[in-house]
Design a protein around this motif. Structure first.
Motif, PDB file in Angstrom:
ATOM      1  N   LYS A  25      -3.225 -20.102 -13.123  1.00  0.00           N
ATOM      2  CA  LYS A  25      -2.930 -19.058 -12.245  1.00  0.00           C
ATOM      3  C   LYS A  25      -2.256 -18.093 -13.007  1.00  0.00           C
ATOM      4  O   LYS A  25      -1.481 -18.090 -14.035  1.00  0.00           O
ATOM      5  N   PRO A  26      -2.632 -16.546 -12.509  1.00  0.00           N
ATOM      6  CA  PRO A  26      -1.895 -15.441 -13.070  1.00  0.00           C
ATOM      7  C   PRO A  26      -0.521 -15.581 -12.551  1.00  0.00           C
ATOM      8  O   PRO A  26       0.114 -15.928 -11.651  1.00  0.00           O
ATOM      9  N   PRO A  27       0.286 -14.832 -13.492  1.00  0.00           N
ATOM     10  CA  PRO A  27       1.654 -14.921 -13.270  1.00  0.00           C
ATOM     11  C   PRO A  27       1.936 -13.946 -11.981  1.00  0.00           C
ATOM     12  O   PRO A  27       1.280 -13.106 -11.584  1.00  0.00           O
ATOM     13  N   PRO A  28       3.146 -14.209 -11.205  1.00  0.00           N
ATOM     14  CA  PRO A  28       3.441 -13.811  -9.799  1.00  0.00           C
ATOM     15  C   PRO A  28       3.779 -12.394 -10.352  1.00  0.00           C
ATOM     16  O   PRO A  28       4.269 -11.943 -11.267  1.00  0.00           O
ATOM     17  N   GLU A  29       3.354 -11.612  -9.265  1.00  0.00           N
ATOM     18  CA  GLU A  29       3.647 -10.192  -9.345  1.00  0.00           C
ATOM     19  C   GLU A  29       5.015  -9.868  -9.039  1.00  0.00           C
ATOM     20  O   GLU A  29       5.664 -10.491  -8.154  1.00  0.00           O
ATOM     21  N   SER A  30       5.600  -8.807  -9.695  1.00  0.00           N
ATOM     22  CA  SER A  30       7.040  -8.431  -9.458  1.00  0.00           C
ATOM     23  C   SER A  30       6.982  -7.666  -8.071  1.00  0.00           C
ATOM     24  O   SER A  30       5.940  -7.105  -7.926  1.00  0.00           O
ATOM     25  N   PRO A  31       8.219  -7.734  -7.562  1.00  0.00           N
ATOM     26  CA  PRO A  31       8.129  -6.918  -6.419  1.00  0.00           C
ATOM     27  C   PRO A  31       7.910  -5.370  -6.543  1.00  0.00           C
ATOM     28  O   PRO A  31       7.415  -4.735  -5.692  1.00  0.00           O
ATOM     29  N   GLN A  32       8.212  -4.949  -7.697  1.00  0.00           N
ATOM     30  CA  GLN A  32       8.290  -3.564  -8.323  1.00  0.00           C
ATOM     31  C   GLN A  32       6.601  -3.086  -8.076  1.00  0.00           C
ATOM     32  O   GLN A  32       5.984  -2.150  -7.669  1.00  0.00           O
ATOM     33  N   ASN A  33       5.694  -3.958  -8.780  1.00  0.00           N
ATOM     34  CA  ASN A  33       4.411  -3.751  -8.627  1.00  0.00           C
ATOM     35  C   ASN A  33       3.581  -3.902  -7.327  1.00  0.00           C
ATOM     36  O   ASN A  33       2.698  -3.151  -6.945  1.00  0.00           O
ATOM     37  N   VAL A  34       4.110  -4.883  -6.677  1.00  0.00           N
ATOM     38  CA  VAL A  34       3.549  -4.888  -5.089  1.00  0.00           C
ATOM     39  C   VAL A  34       3.951  -3.570  -4.176  1.00  0.00           C
ATOM     40  O   VAL A  34       3.250  -3.098  -3.335  1.00  0.00           O
ATOM     41  N   TRP A  35       5.188  -3.124  -4.453  1.00  0.00           N
ATOM     42  CA  TRP A  35       5.807  -2.170  -3.849  1.00  0.00           C
ATOM     43  C   TRP A  35       4.779  -0.958  -4.249  1.00  0.00           C
ATOM     44  O   TRP A  35       4.260  -0.075  -3.442  1.00  0.00           O
ATOM     45  N   THR A  36       4.345  -0.824  -5.616  1.00  0.00           N
ATOM     46  CA  THR A  36       3.610   0.443  -6.046  1.00  0.00           C
ATOM     47  C   THR A  36       2.239   0.279  -5.779  1.00  0.00           C
ATOM     48  O   THR A  36       1.689   1.342  -4.991  1.00  0.00           O
ATOM     49  N   ARG A  37       1.583  -0.877  -5.193  1.00  0.00           N
ATOM     50  CA  ARG A  37       0.120  -1.194  -4.870  1.00  0.00           C
ATOM     51  C   ARG A  37       0.107  -0.629  -3.545  1.00  0.00           C
ATOM     52  O   ARG A  37      -0.691   0.158  -3.031  1.00  0.00           O
ATOM     53  N   ARG A  38       1.254  -1.127  -2.652  1.00  0.00           N
ATOM     54  CA  ARG A  38       1.315  -0.601  -1.188  1.00  0.00           C
ATOM     55  C   ARG A  38       1.569   0.798  -0.850  1.00  0.00           C
ATOM     56  O   ARG A  38       0.952   1.468  -0.032  1.00  0.00           O
ATOM     57  N   MET A  39       2.247   1.210  -1.882  1.00  0.00           N
ATOM     58  CA  MET A  39       2.390   2.779  -1.838  1.00  0.00           C
ATOM     59  C   MET A  39       1.222   3.606  -2.032  1.00  0.00           C
ATOM     60  O   MET A  39       0.930   4.678  -1.582  1.00  0.00           O
ATOM     61  N   VAL A  40       0.519   3.241  -2.839  1.00  0.00           N
ATOM     62  CA  VAL A  40      -0.807   3.947  -3.301  1.00  0.00           C
ATOM     63  C   VAL A  40      -1.888   3.779  -2.113  1.00  0.00           C
ATOM     64  O   VAL A  40      -2.546   4.731  -1.789  1.00  0.00           O
ATOM     65  N   ILE A  41      -1.886   2.392  -1.720  1.00  0.00           N
ATOM     66  CA  ILE A  41      -2.914   2.620  -0.524  1.00  0.00           C
ATOM     67  C   ILE A  41      -2.451   3.333   0.697  1.00  0.00           C
ATOM     68  O   ILE A  41      -3.148   3.951   1.472  1.00  0.00           O
ATOM     69  N   LEU A  42      -1.015   3.281   0.790  1.00  0.00           N
ATOM     70  CA  LEU A  42      -0.399   4.028   1.783  1.00  0.00           C
ATOM     71  C   LEU A  42      -0.599   5.613   1.681  1.00  0.00           C
ATOM     72  O   LEU A  42      -1.037   6.189   2.849  1.00  0.00           O
ATOM     73  N   ALA A  43      -0.593   5.800   0.609  1.00  0.00           N
ATOM     74  CA  ALA A  43      -0.649   7.414   0.208  1.00  0.00           C
ATOM     75  C   ALA A  43      -2.194   7.980   0.407  1.00  0.00           C
ATOM     76  O   ALA A  43      -2.438   8.962   0.887  1.00  0.00           O
ATOM     77  N   PHE A  44      -3.056   6.818  -0.024  1.00  0.00           N
ATOM     78  CA  PHE A  44      -4.546   7.354   0.486  1.00  0.00           C
ATOM     79  C   PHE A  44      -4.802   7.220   1.762  1.00  0.00           C
ATOM     80  O   PHE A  44      -5.508   8.223   2.480  1.00  0.00           O
ATOM     81  N   TRP A  45      -4.096   6.501   2.539  1.00  0.00           N
ATOM     82  CA  TRP A  45      -4.336   6.645   4.070  1.00  0.00           C
ATOM     83  C   TRP A  45      -3.509   7.758   4.760  1.00  0.00           C
ATOM     84  O   TRP A  45      -4.166   8.453   5.665  1.00  0.00           O
ATOM     85  N   ALA A  46      -2.598   8.256   4.139  1.00  0.00           N
ATOM     86  CA  ALA A  46      -1.802   9.180   4.741  1.00  0.00           C
ATOM     87  C   ALA A  46      -2.625  10.477   4.518  1.00  0.00           C
ATOM     88  O   ALA A  46      -2.776  11.261   5.242  1.00  0.00           O
ATOM     89  N   VAL A  47      -3.079  10.699   3.327  1.00  0.00           N
ATOM     90  CA  VAL A  47      -4.058  11.931   2.900  1.00  0.00           C
ATOM     91  C   VAL A  47      -5.221  11.752   4.018  1.00  0.00           C
ATOM     92  O   VAL A  47      -5.561  12.852   4.519  1.00  0.00           O
TER      93      VAL A  47
END
Length: 570
Positions: A25-47
């Motif tokens: 199994k892949p190593p667990p994501e760090s909370p920083q990576n999860v937060w970055t991915r969600r911010m990117v998706i949220l930015a696309f939706w915001a635009v």
């Protein structure tokens, strides 16, 4: 012999086998990576939502100017204006005192009110203005044709009643001026009523004559108003006889629809090479221009002419037959409709903005002259809503050499009189009374009523269209035309109620033109035939590739968020 025992390789320990079979199994994501991915998706939706949607909404927004829909509907339903026709009749009696004139007016008005069975059309007797007493007949007519602003008067004068004592006569008589709105009444001097009288033979005679004079106008207005649903609901029509109803129906079928401008085309068609010219300009100037000048208060006219030689009959009709009893060639009545050779004769159906009225002068071949209509022996006829035809049978010798090359002004006189009568019929002028100004006044009121109805119904259709098609554009030009139409309709209705019929016709004409302009606006007509399914077909291929990744990424993040909360709660 000794047997050797071969032992296999030893089996791995159980814990090692389990470690090999377990998938990495892949190593667990760090909370920083999860937060970055969600911010990117949220930015696309915001635009997409905050920038893309407003820009798309604004650029594809359909502008709809505000329209007074309730007023438009009320006009279409006939709630805002009830047509009335108060005709002002000025009474002129130079030989009588003012008190005697007032007495005659009072008694005659009561008699007129008792005879009138059409409340929308009523005659009002008033004393003639002092200025009228000093006018000639021509000056009185010109005075009556002026607008109210020009003559400082609130109402038009529909008729001048000229009372003249007749010495030596025991009966009253009338004489209507053919080219002036004047009715001369000759009465015995002993019939002047006393100031205390409530009835008078002279008043009854005048009332009966006036009622008969305007009877056809009342019938025409009643027939027209009964054919308009919005007007018929608010006005009581006059009962018409079957003969009158048939006559009015035939007239409405024959005459042109009202237009501000008509184009008159005069055509000379000859079966051979002679005559090859005509003095049409001089004939029009002498015989037709006075009529057109009188008709100019209703419509304008443009004129052109043409000549064609060797004009043959239409092949769709039977050739003329020789009538031995009349010693003339005849064409049957059922063939008159196909008499015009539309394939070879240069007759344009319409020139310019207004309808074209065609007048044809046909000179038959010498071998088929004189040419008459078999049923009635006539040589002219009308084509409804198209024009008139006149056959001119010229004198000729056996070889046809005596035929004139040019038709002179005198030669054209009979044809011009026929064309004048045909023009009046095609324009819808009534048959009675035998006074051109009164006929024009009647036509003015008929056209005003028709235009008011047309403009009102167009406004109603426009209101229904804008309410049923919510996506249709309504530019400011449409709102401006609607506002102008409503203003002109109000003005026309007020003018009619106050007896200013010339002004009412002008306002109704502008109202009808503006209503048609608003209804047939180009930007609106184009969108009427553009349904909502077309918009889906245009936007779906563009928005689909962009929306699918955004939606799938958002759903995935929502699932991970829900799963993480369940783990924390468990």
């Amino acid at each position: 012999m000794a047997l050797e025992t071969v032992e296999g390789e030893a089996s791995p320990p159980p814990n090692i086998a389990e470690a090999v079979n377990i998938q990495k199994k892949p190593p667990p994501e760090s909370p920083q990576n999860v937060w970055t991915r969600r911010m990117v998706i949220l930015a696309f939706w915001a635009v997409a939502l905050l920038l893309g949607m407003p820009v798309w909404w604004k650029t594809t927004e359909v502008y709809r100017a505000s329209l007074p829909l309730s007023q438009m509907t009320d006009w279409a339903e006939g709630k805002n204006c009830k047509p009335v026709f108060p005709l002002r009749i000025a009474v002129k009696a130079p030989m009588l005192s003012s008190q005697e004139i007032e007495t005659i007016i009072r008694i005659t008005q009561h008699a007129l009110d008792d005879l009138n069975d059409f409340s929308a059309h009523h005659l009002r007797l008033v004393p003639a203005d002092p200025i009228i007493h000093r006018m000639s007949i021509q000056e009185i007519q010109e005075y009556g044709n002026k607008t109210s602003s020009q003559r400082n008067d609130s109402e038009d004068i529909s008729l001048l009643l000229n009372l003249k004592p007749s010495f030596g006569s025991s009966t009253s008589s009338t004489q209507l001026q053919p080219y002036a709105a004047t009715l001369d009444i000759y009465f015995p001097n002993n019939q002047v009523p006393l100031s205390t009288a409530t009835s008078s033979p002279l008043a009854n005679f005048i009332a009966n004559e006036l009622q008969a004079l305007f009877s056809e106008e009342q019938a025409s207005l009643s027939y027209l108003m009964a054919s308009i649903p919005s007007v018929a609901q608010t006005s009581k029509s006059k009962a018409l006889s079957s003969e009158m109803a048939t006559k009015l129906s035939r007239r409405s079928t024959r005459s042109f629809k009202y237009a501000p401008t008509y184009h008159l085309t005069f055509s000379l068609f000859t079966a051979k090479a002679r005559p090859s010219a005509w003095e049409i300009e001089a004939a029009l100037e002498e015989y037709l221009s006075p009529l057109l000048a009188s008709l100019s208060i209703i419509s304008n006219f443009t004129i052109d002419s043409q000549v064609q030689l060797y004009a043959t009959f239409s092949p769709s009709i039977r050739q003329p037959e020789f009538d031995h009893e009349r010693q003339a060639w005849t064409v049957r009545k059922e063939d008159l409709g196909g008499f015009i050779n539309a394939a070879e004769w240069p007759l344009s159906p319409s020139i310019g903005a207004g309808p074209t009225v065609n007048f044809i002068l046909y000179v038959p071949d010498s071998a088929q002259s004189p040419l008459l209509i078999a049923e009635n022996g006539g040589n002219s006829w009308l084509v409804p809503q198209w024009g008139g035809i006149q056959i001119m049978n010229l004198p000729f010798s056996a070889d046809g050499s005596t035929r004139p090359t040019v038709l002179t002004n005198d030669d054209l006189r009979p044809a011009m009189h026929v064309f004048s009568n045909q023009l009046m019929s095609l324009l819808g002028l009534p048959d009675t009374p035998n006074s051109l100004p009164l006929k024009l006044s009647t036509l003015t009121r008929l056209h005003t009523t028709s235009l008011l109805s047309s403009a009102s119904s167009t406004l109603g259709a426009l209101a229904r269209l804008t309410q049923s098609l919510t996506s249709i554009a309504i530019p400011d030009s449409v709102a401006t035309s609607v506002t102008t139409t409503l203003y002109r309709l109000d003005a026309a209705c007020t003018d009619m109620k106050e007896g200013r019929f010339a002004s009412a016709l002008e306002n109704a004409r502008v109202a009808e033109a503006e209503a048609e302009k608003a209804f047939f606006e180009r930007s609106m007509v184009g969108q009427v035939y553009f349904p909502e399914e077309h918009k889906v077909a245009v936007y779906l291929p563009l928005l689909g590739p962009v929306a699918v990744p955004l939606v799938m990424a958002a759903l995935k993040e929502i699932r991970l968020l829900v799963r993480g909360r369940r783990v924390q709660d468990g």
